[in-house]
Enzyme design. Structure first.
Site, mmCIF file in Angstrom:
data_model
loop_
_atom_site.group_PDB
_atom_site.id
_atom_site.type_symbol
_atom_site.label_atom_id
_atom_site.label_comp_id
_atom_site.label_asym_id
_atom_site.label_seq_id
_atom_site.Cartn_x
_atom_site.Cartn_y
_atom_site.Cartn_z
ATOM 1 N N SER A 54 -57.194 37.232 21.755
ATOM 2 C CA SER A 54 -56.446 38.491 21.807
ATOM 3 C C SER A 54 -55.106 38.249 22.476
ATOM 4 C CB SER A 54 -57.212 39.566 22.572
ATOM 5 O OG SER A 54 -56.431 40.747 22.628
ATOM 6 N N VAL A 59 -54.164 34.030 29.039
ATOM 7 C CA VAL A 59 -53.962 32.708 28.439
ATOM 8 C C VAL A 59 -53.362 32.840 27.039
ATOM 9 C CG1 VAL A 59 -55.096 30.567 27.689
ATOM 10 C CG2 VAL A 59 -55.780 31.651 29.836
ATOM 11 N N CYS A 60 -53.809 33.818 26.279
ATOM 12 C CA CYS A 60 -53.291 34.020 24.917
ATOM 13 C C CYS A 60 -51.801 34.368 24.953
ATOM 14 C CB CYS A 60 -54.070 35.125 24.208
ATOM 15 S SG CYS A 60 -55.839 34.796 24.071
ATOM 16 N N SER A 61 -51.436 35.208 25.896
ATOM 17 C CA SER A 61 -50.042 35.586 26.092
ATOM 18 C C SER A 61 -49.196 34.355 26.414
ATOM 19 C CB SER A 61 -49.969 36.537 27.291
ATOM 20 O OG SER A 61 -49.491 37.768 26.936
ATOM 21 N N THR A 64 -48.817 32.008 23.381
ATOM 22 C CA THR A 64 -47.873 32.510 22.382
ATOM 23 C C THR A 64 -46.435 32.389 22.890
ATOM 24 O OG1 THR A 64 -49.586 33.995 21.566
ATOM 25 C CG2 THR A 64 -47.318 34.472 20.887
#
EC number: 1.11.1.24
Length: 166
Positions: A54, A59-61, A64
């Protein structure tokens, strides 16, 4: 079979494991403006495919944002971030975070990418964290299924593979 955990608990990945040397499976996902996008839409380019559970989590932020920063340094490489987030949420997140060099794509409708790349987490209907580098001939050059979904991928290995792919 790839073994992956989420918060230290084993999860089941649905789909086919993709390996270096494979022909990249085509897939259908949605762009932020709800248009269907496939692998063929990026033909002739190297694809660095960053898969996150998500986009609106820590971590995803970071993942990206990191690939967004690195995108300018890569010739003939398109960076794609694929998650199960709704296209509207991806679009809002990109606007709020100044993301302009990464195509965020949603697999929420059919989980087509998740199944074809073996990253769909059965228990959560989220995608496992992974990186795929696909060359301009759609051959897979680099694969990383991150063993613990809540940790970072090997950025350097992915960027090196993308830089070396043609």
């Amino acid at each position: 079979m790839v073994n992956v955990t989420f918060k230290q608990e084993p999860v089941t990945l649905i789909g086919t494991e993709v390996k270096v040397g494979d022909k990249a499976p085509d897939f259908k996902v949605l762009s932020n403006d709800l248009k269907e996008v496939t692998l063929k839409d990026y033909s002739g380019k190297v694809k660095l495919i960053s898969v996150v559970p998500s986009i609106d989590t820590g971590v995803c932020s970071e993942q990206t944002r990191r690939f967004n920063e690195e995108a300018d340094k890569l010739d003939n490489v398109v960076v794609l971030t694929i998650s199960m987030d709704l296209p509207f949420a991806q679009s809002r997140w990109c606007a709020a975070n100044g993301i302009k060099k990464v195509d965020t794509l949603s697999d929420h409708r059919d989980a087509d990418f998740g199944e074809k790349y073996g990253v769909l987490i059965e228990e959560l209907r989220l995608l496992a964290r992974a990186i795929f580098v696909v060359d301009s001939n759609d051959d897979v050059r680099h694969v990383e299924y991150v063993e613990e979904v809540s940790t970072h991928p090997d950025y350097e290995a992915a960027l090196k593979a993308a830089g070396e792919a043609e």
